[in-house]
Write a protein that holds these residues in place. Structure first.
Motif, short mmCIF file in Angstrom:
data_model
loop_
_atom_site.label_atom_id
_atom_site.label_comp_id
_atom_site.label_asym_id
_atom_site.label_seq_id
_atom_site.Cartn_x
_atom_site.Cartn_y
_atom_site.Cartn_z
N GLN A 436 0.82 -1.21 0.00
CA GLN A 436 0.00 0.00 0.00
C GLN A 436 0.86 1.27 0.00
OE1 GLN A 436 -3.67 -1.10 2.82
NE2 GLN A 436 -1.71 -1.79 3.61
N VAL A 437 1.95 1.23 0.78
CA VAL A 437 2.87 2.38 0.83
C VAL A 437 3.49 2.59 -0.54
CG1 VAL A 437 5.00 3.26 1.87
CG2 VAL A 437 3.32 2.05 3.29
N TYR A 438 3.89 1.50 -1.18
CA TYR A 438 4.52 1.62 -2.50
C TYR A 438 3.53 2.14 -3.54
CZ TYR A 438 8.03 -1.47 -0.36
OH TYR A 438 8.98 -2.03 0.46
N LEU A 439 2.31 1.60 -3.53
CA LEU A 439 1.32 2.02 -4.53
C LEU A 439 0.96 3.49 -4.37
CD1 LEU A 439 -1.14 -1.03 -4.56
CD2 LEU A 439 0.21 -0.21 -6.49
N TRP A 440 0.65 3.90 -3.16
CA TRP A 440 0.16 5.26 -2.95
C TRP A 440 1.30 6.28 -2.89
CZ3 TRP A 440 -3.18 2.88 1.47
CH2 TRP A 440 -4.14 2.04 0.88
N GLY A 441 2.54 5.76 -2.85
CA GLY A 441 3.70 6.64 -2.93
C GLY A 441 4.31 6.66 -4.32
N ASN A 442 3.61 6.08 -5.31
CA ASN A 442 4.05 6.06 -6.71
C ASN A 442 5.35 5.28 -6.92
OD1 ASN A 442 1.84 7.66 -7.22
ND2 ASN A 442 2.99 9.56 -7.36
N GLU A 443 5.60 4.29 -6.08
CA GLU A 443 6.77 3.43 -6.25
C GLU A 443 6.29 2.14 -6.92
OE1 GLU A 443 9.71 3.89 -2.74
OE2 GLU A 443 7.75 4.19 -1.84
N TRP A 444 6.00 2.27 -8.21
CA TRP A 444 5.31 1.20 -8.92
C TRP A 444 6.11 -0.08 -9.01
CZ3 TRP A 444 1.02 3.38 -8.39
CH2 TRP A 444 0.79 4.70 -8.71
N GLU A 445 7.41 0.02 -9.28
CA GLU A 445 8.21 -1.19 -9.43
C GLU A 445 8.33 -1.94 -8.10
OE1 GLU A 445 9.27 -2.86 -11.83
OE2 GLU A 445 8.96 -1.50 -13.52
N LEU A 446 8.51 -1.17 -7.01
CA LEU A 446 8.56 -1.83 -5.70
C LEU A 446 7.23 -2.53 -5.41
CD1 LEU A 446 10.41 0.77 -3.41
CD2 LEU A 446 11.23 -1.48 -4.14
N ALA A 447 6.13 -1.86 -5.77
CA ALA A 447 4.82 -2.47 -5.56
C ALA A 447 4.68 -3.74 -6.37
CB ALA A 447 3.73 -1.47 -5.95
N ARG A 448 5.11 -3.71 -7.60
CA ARG A 448 5.00 -4.89 -8.47
C ARG A 448 5.79 -6.06 -7.90
NH1 ARG A 448 7.34 -4.26 -14.39
NH2 ARG A 448 5.22 -3.87 -15.17
N GLU A 449 7.02 -5.81 -7.43
CA GLU A 449 7.84 -6.89 -6.90
C GLU A 449 7.25 -7.45 -5.61
OE1 GLU A 449 10.38 -8.38 -8.43
OE2 GLU A 449 9.76 -7.07 -10.08
N GLU A 450 6.72 -6.56 -4.78
CA GLU A 450 6.12 -7.03 -3.52
C GLU A 450 4.90 -7.90 -3.81
OE1 GLU A 450 6.20 -7.78 0.30
OE2 GLU A 450 7.58 -6.26 -0.52
N ILE A 451 4.10 -7.49 -4.78
CA ILE A 451 2.90 -8.27 -5.13
C ILE A 451 3.30 -9.63 -5.70
CG2 ILE A 451 0.91 -8.35 -6.68
CD1 ILE A 451 0.88 -5.23 -6.40
N ARG A 452 4.34 -9.66 -6.51
CA ARG A 452 4.81 -10.94 -7.05
C ARG A 452 5.22 -11.88 -5.92
NH1 ARG A 452 8.60 -8.74 -12.07
NH2 ARG A 452 6.88 -8.39 -13.58
N ALA A 453 5.96 -11.35 -4.95
CA ALA A 453 6.38 -12.18 -3.83
C ALA A 453 5.18 -12.66 -3.02
CB ALA A 453 7.33 -11.38 -2.93
N TRP A 454 4.22 -11.78 -2.84
CA TRP A 454 3.01 -12.11 -2.09
C TRP A 454 2.23 -13.23 -2.78
CZ3 TRP A 454 -0.66 -7.57 -0.26
CH2 TRP A 454 -1.52 -8.05 0.73
N ARG A 455 2.07 -13.11 -4.08
CA ARG A 455 1.30 -14.10 -4.82
C ARG A 455 2.04 -15.43 -4.93
NH1 ARG A 455 -2.67 -12.93 -9.33
NH2 ARG A 455 -3.54 -14.64 -8.11
N ALA A 456 3.35 -15.37 -4.97
CA ALA A 456 4.12 -16.61 -4.98
C ALA A 456 3.94 -17.36 -3.66
CB ALA A 456 5.60 -16.31 -5.22
N GLU A 457 3.85 -16.61 -2.57
CA GLU A 457 3.68 -17.19 -1.24
C GLU A 457 2.24 -17.62 -1.00
OE1 GLU A 457 3.64 -15.22 3.12
OE2 GLU A 457 5.48 -14.91 1.97
N ASN A 458 1.28 -16.83 -1.50
CA ASN A 458 -0.13 -17.10 -1.25
C ASN A 458 -0.94 -16.69 -2.49
OD1 ASN A 458 -2.70 -17.45 -0.22
ND2 ASN A 458 -2.36 -16.25 1.62
#
Length: 603
Positions: A436-458
């Motif tokens: 949420q911090v990455y998305l709303w702070g316009n850190e799109w690449e960080l958000a994308r990588e975090e989501i990938r890790a999240w989805r890989a885990e769950n």
């Protein structure tokens, strides 16, 4: 296993688990054989007696280790045909330990050939532990008790003792005491020293309990895995009705050994625990399940906690934990009032029984920051601060603070809270909610990588599913966004949050009629998993893109009034570009800055 070629007089066959001299099998008991394998794997290195104890016994607290090691070494020397006065194989280092020095042929079937005795490579299953990397602020882990003999492990006594020490030691200065959740599911076969490595904890508290002739005996040790020494050891007979006094005394001794002050024990409120072992057993079973995102598992967790409370209605910690489970179920699974009413009842009961119970204040924060209370940010922050003031090693409190602070635009402080929570995670990883911090702070690449890790885990996590298309949409990667949005629709076809996201995607592509159909469909559905304010925000974005300024701003105000007030994102989100020139937009942002000032993030 690679070893240097010496002679073949002594053969150690790992596949057959046997020792041979001149081709003939030598009978050797299990403990001497384990010691031989361990010493050969550390060939020419000094192996301390403490390392041997940790390798051969899960708990040495009721064992005469000096005599036991001497007997095992004697049997091993006999099997090897060795002489302690003139050793060819096993050298004694007086006051320290032992060193294996002799020629031995090791046969390991994993490598398909015979190999000859030197220390194994780092990839070997018998390799020594790698050096531990310690942080400036060390961590301390308290392990569940080992129950020795015929004692039944009901997950109440063993884990309850650890939980009591963890909550008592939680505010030690300069030390991160890992929470109970960090030690719930550790493998039984690894030693406390190995657990310290796995959890990145410099200090490890472990203990064992046994019943002997009707008397309970309890032993506890504090280990320093950095200096490889025992800092504290105590053994005592215990009266079970006075176990909590023993726990408090143990906590004071641990704090003293670490040279850290321990807060005085609270006087007045009842204990957080139950004296009913069956109630505690049910509580611990429910607690283990309480963090699951699976609705069926949450249902079972709730039932276990209800069982605990049925046996002990004054069990404050069970009430608080059940409140959070019910609030989570209401927020994420079923928005009907049944779960909400249960959550409110058990929260109130926990606070009535013990006003200084940290978990009770967390449960209250969960209720305050939810749709039923219209997301009362400031009140929830107050409750979470209270919980952390009572006990500072509660990662879910930090993570909840991070989420709330992100929703009111204090993104830097939100990031700090997530980072504080990371210190109490077994693998020192940050909560995926930081996306949420990455998305709303316009850190799109960080958000994308975090989501990938999240989805890989769950892969099926509904939040990860929802967030997944957003970075690609914001960066204009339309093919990627469309694929992820289609997947979200398949997994959550009826959720208005996903439906409104479809409308936003259509609006960004200039498909006005399609966007409006999705908008109407989203607004017509009463079902959501606690995030209607994000649906309202996406409706505002759709209308803004379609240049319907007045209704767009009204939906934005509705989003703010129902919980989503992240004004820095409002200033940068390209979807709101058509609203930013409106005078009322500036007034809204200024009012939010005043309502949620920067100092709110400070703890």
């Amino acid at each position: 296993m690679r070893v240097a070629k010496l002679t073949s007089e002594i053969e150690l066959d790992l596949g057959r688990y046997e020792l041979r001299r001149d081709g003939r099998r030598v009978k050797l008991e299990k403990k001497p054989m384990e010691l031989l394998i361990f010493l050969v794997a550390r060939r020419d290195q000094l192996v301390s007696r403490q390392e041997i104890v940790s390798k051969l016994w899960r708990s040495d607290l009721f064992i005469d280790t000096q005599t036991s090691i001497n007997n095992i070494v004697r049997k091993l020397r006999t099997a090897l045909g060795d002489n302690s006065a003139k050793p060819r194989f096993l050298e004694t280092v007086v006051g320290k330990g032992y060193r294996f020095i002799g020629p031995v042929r090791v046969i390991d079937p994993r490598y398909g050939s015979s190999v000859y005795g030197q220390a194994p490579t780092a990839t070997s299953a018998h390799s020594a532990l790698q050096p531990i990397a310690f942080e400036q602020r060390p961590a301390l882990a308290v392990l569940p008790l080992v129950l020795v003999g015929d004692l039944p492990d009901d997950h109440g006594l063993s884990l309850g003792f650890a939980d009591a020490l963890i909550s008592r030691l939680g505010n030690l200065e300069g030390i991160n005491v890992l929470p109970t959740s960090a030690v719930l599911n550790l493998p039984l076969e690894i030693t406390p020293w190995e657990i310290g490595t796995r959890l990145q904890a410099r200090f490890v508290v472990h203990g064992a309990m046994r019943a002997l002739k009707g008397q309970w005996q309890l032993s506890v040790e504090l280990l320093d895995t950095h200096l490889q020494r025992v800092c504290l050891a105590r053994k005592s007979d215990v009266v079970m009705e006075r176990l909590f006094d023993f726990e408090d005394d143990t906590a004071r001794q641990i704090a003293r050994a670490l040279n850290r002050p321990l807060r005085p024990k609270a006087v007045g409120p009842p204990s957080r625990y139950s004296n009913d072992p069956m109630a505690y057993a049910e509580f611990m079973r429910g607690y283990r399940l309480s963090s699951s995102g699976d609705p069926a598992v949450l249902d079972e967790a709730a039932q276990r906690l209800i069982n605990a409370i049925s046996r002990d209605p004054d069990f404050s910690l069970a009430h608080a934990t059940l409140s959070v489970v019910c609030a989570t179920h209401h927020f994420e699974v079923d928005p009907t009032n049944t779960w909400l009413e249960k959550a409110e009842f058990h929260c109130a009961k926990a606070l009535e029984l013990n006003p200084d119970l940290p978990e009770a204040h967390i449960s209250k924060a969960y209720l305050l920051w939810g749709p039923s209370k219209n997301f009362q940010h400031l009140e929830a922050i107050t409750e979470l601060r209270r919980a952390l003031a009572l006990q500072s090693n509660l990662p879910h409190a930090y993570n909840r603070l991070g989420t709330i602070l992100a929703h009111i635009g204090l993104l830097d402080h939100a990031r700090e809270m997530y980072d504080r929570g990371r210190q109490f995670h077994p693998q020192k990883v940050v909560s995926h909610s930081i996306v949420q911090v990455y998305l709303w702070g316009n850190e799109w690449e960080l958000a994308r990588e975090e989501i990938r890790a999240w989805r890989a885990e769950n892969p099926g996590n509904k939040y990860a599913v929802y967030f997944a298309p957003l970075p690609a949409m914001m960066m204009g990667n339309w093919k990627e966004a469309e694929a992820q949005l289609n997947e979200a629709v398949q997994l959550l076809p009826d959720d208005p949050l996903i439906i409104s996201l479809q409308g936003l995607f259509a609006a960004l592509h200039g498909k006005k009629e399609q966007a409006l159909r999705f908008l109407a469909q989203a607004c017509a559905s009463p079902k959501s998993f606690g995030h209607a304010h994000h649906t309202y925000y996406q409706v505002a974005c759709i209308l803004s893109i379609l240049e319907r300024h007045k209704p767009a701003f009204e939906w934005l105000e509705r989003s703010v009034s129902t919980g989503f007030a992240c004004w820095p994102f409002f200033l940068h989100d390209p979807c709101l570009q058509n609203l930013r020139s409106l005078p009322e937009f500036e007034v809204l942002v200024n009012s939010l800055q005043a309502r949620y000032p920067d100092h709110l993030g400070l703890l």
